[in-house]
Design an enzyme around this catalytic site. Structure first.
Site, mmCIF file in Angstrom:
data_model
loop_
_atom_site.group_PDB
_atom_site.id
_atom_site.type_symbol
_atom_site.label_atom_id
_atom_site.label_comp_id
_atom_site.label_asym_id
_atom_site.label_seq_id
_atom_site.Cartn_x
_atom_site.Cartn_y
_atom_site.Cartn_z
ATOM 1 N N LYS A 107 0.998 -1.192 0.144
ATOM 2 C CA LYS A 107 0.177 -0.011 0.091
ATOM 3 C C LYS A 107 0.854 1.123 0.068
ATOM 4 O O LYS A 107 0.214 2.265 -0.062
ATOM 5 C CB LYS A 107 -0.993 -0.004 1.073
ATOM 6 C CG LYS A 107 -1.835 -1.086 0.993
ATOM 7 C CD LYS A 107 -3.094 -1.169 2.114
ATOM 8 C CE LYS A 107 -4.175 -2.321 1.863
ATOM 9 N NZ LYS A 107 -3.688 -3.439 2.197
HETATM 10 C C1 LIG Z 1 -4.521 -4.545 1.974
HETATM 11 C C2 LIG Z 1 -3.757 -5.918 1.993
HETATM 12 C C3 LIG Z 1 -4.330 -6.858 1.387
HETATM 13 C C4 LIG Z 1 -5.669 -6.861 0.241
HETATM 14 O O1 LIG Z 1 -5.557 -5.957 -0.624
HETATM 15 P P1 LIG Z 1 -6.653 -5.426 -1.514
HETATM 16 O O2 LIG Z 1 -6.288 -4.341 -2.524
HETATM 17 O O3 LIG Z 1 -7.683 -4.739 -0.234
HETATM 18 O O4 LIG Z 1 -7.477 -6.456 -1.886
HETATM 19 C C5 LIG Z 1 -3.617 -8.045 1.260
HETATM 20 N N1 LIG Z 1 -2.286 -8.167 1.956
HETATM 21 C C6 LIG Z 1 -1.857 -7.293 2.530
HETATM 22 C C7 LIG Z 1 -0.676 -7.573 3.407
HETATM 23 C C8 LIG Z 1 -2.618 -5.837 2.647
HETATM 24 O O5 LIG Z 1 -2.103 -4.903 3.457
#
Ligand SMILES: *Cc1c(COP(=O)(O)O)cnc(C)c1O
Length: 441
Positions: A107
């Protein structure tokens, strides 16, 4: 580029409005009006380009009409101050490591891009009012967004997280920052946090009193830049002569990450197919099997960033495929794993290959082990560093997980957060009183 709403295909917004508002006024998600196909020669020569050069081409396709080229280039280079390398894990299986950014999860890419893009629009507009970013987190969003925006002039960030449902390591990454970041500990689950944020955006009184924006994966400035690393993964495979039959597996919760990959495919990225790996929150898996989308309350698992019962970006995927489940099925298959299976995978992969997956990446790895066919090359997205989940992972491998320096630094800080009931009236009055205080400063 204009954006429309998943609830109203005739609505139109410019990029600035889509980024600042986050959510369309009708509560729909913004969708780009067109997805440009990139030229064949870009893909033929992609192996000669750096990550940042590739990302500039992809960013230009979405944002080029709205931001001067030199500004966009600067935003891309600033965002991608770290690499997303491929590591070999199995015979035909590779891990795309997305945890080399400041908060050790994928993210960081979207959050850093959005912070810089919003900063650009604020400085351009000359409006002196503070912008308030509201973000609901099930774990990693909060830290990525808070750190992406930390110290950015003219912006205050509110992070809402479910009390007791994020790991202590995740929590310290957004509760110890101070400055322009306020953490709010909600007595509820992630979906309650998300509901509070969504209600705030459509509340007339709040919006009159303060400038609000979202930084969840629903924001186009966060979700679209995630396409960058799918192209970069392809380029790395092409360099090794492995780019012919690529299958990409994405551990999914709110479905923003995989949605960006599907946009990449629509732009011409030669990925044969995708796999969406779920934990027990398997609403999407059920949708692929039954053809019916039935959101429900989330349950807690050891892959907690995927504990989402009503994935926001489902609306975008449905829209991208013309609401035709067979069209979705042609590009995406599903997988779902229990906590027990996730544990087993972390342990067996480590034992057999020496590679340590985090619980989310383990879902991706296991889905490839299950579904990869001969002649295919599988890539799973390793969405976070395993040290972020050390309490889960250490007993599985029977030894300590080394904590990277940048993570250890967060753990030294003091936690500060505001307790809050999962009740919109309480949340609203808190925001209004803080706003009044800030005005009086
Ligand atoms: C947010 C997250 C996900 C899921 O991603 P999405 O875009 O919400 O589907 C998977 N793994 C980790 C470690 C995350 O932080």
């Amino acid at each position: 580029m204009k954006y429309y709403s998943t609830n109203d295909t005739s609505a139109r917004a410019g990029l600035e409005q889509a980024v600042v508002k986050g959510l369309a006024p009708d509560k729909g998600l913004y969708m780009p009006l067109e997805v440009k196909r990139l030229p064949e020669e870009f893909f033929e020569n992609i192996d000669k380009l750096s990550f940042q050069e590739i990302a500039c081409v992809v960013a230009d396709a979405f944002f080029g009409g709205d931001i001067p080229a030199d500004e966009l280039r600067k935003i891309v280079y600033d965002t991608l101050a770290f690499d997303c390398p491929l590591e070999k894990v199995g015979e035909n299986i590779w891990s795309l490591e997305l945890f080399h950014g400041p908060t050790l999860a994928f993210k960081d890419v979207g959050a850093r891009f959005m912070a810089r893009l919003l900063g650009y629009f604020i400085s351009k507009s000359g409006d002196s009012r503070e912008v308030n970013v509201l973000v609901a987190t099930s774990g990693d969003t909060g830290s990525a967004v808070a750190n992406g925006f930390l110290g950015v002039e003219g912006i205050h960030v509110y992070v809402l997280y479910p009390k007791g449902k994020v790991s202590p390591i995740q929590e310290c990454q957004f509760t110890t920052l101070g400055r322009n970041v306020t953490a709010i500990e909600v007595d509820g689950v992630f979906d309650d946090c998300q509901a509070l944020v969504k209600s705030a955006f459509v509340d007339a009184e709040l919006n009159a009193a303060m400038k609000l924006t979202s930084a969840n994966s629903i924001n186009v400035a966060r979700f679209l830049p995630q396409a960058f690393y799918y192209f970069h993964a392809y380029a790395q495979l092409k360099r090794m002569g492995l780019a012919d039959n690529v299958v990409v597996c994405v551990p999914s919760g709110n479905f923003g990450n995989i949605c960006a990959g599907l946009f990449g495919k629509r732009m011409g990225l030669p990925v044969r197919r995708f796999i969406a790996a779920n934990n027990e929150n398997d609403v999407f898996f059920e949708y692929l099997s039954s053809g019916e989308y039935k959101p429900r309350a989330s349950v807690q698992t050891i892959a907690n960033a995927m504990d989402v019962g009503a994935p926001s970006n489902f609306a975008r995927i449905a829209e991208l495929y013309g609401h035709d489940v067979d069209a979705v099925r042609a590009d995406v298959s599903g997988a779902r794993f229990s906590d027990e299976q996730i544990r087993e995978t972390v342990a067996s992969v480590y034992r057999e290959t020496g590679y340590l997956c985090d619980p989310h990446g383990a879902c991706g790895m296991r889905a490839l082990q299950q579904q990869l066919k001969p002649g295919e090359t599988g890539v799973f997205l390793e969405t976070a560093h395993p040290a972020k989940f050390k309490d889960t992972v250490e007993p599985l491998i029977g030894g300590p997980v080394a904590i990277p320096e940048r993570l250890a630094a967060f753990m030294k800080g003091t936690k500060e957060s505001v307790p809050m009931a999962a009740d919109f009236a309480a949340f609203k009055s808190f925001l209004l009183s803080r706003q009044a205080m800030r005005k009086n400063l």
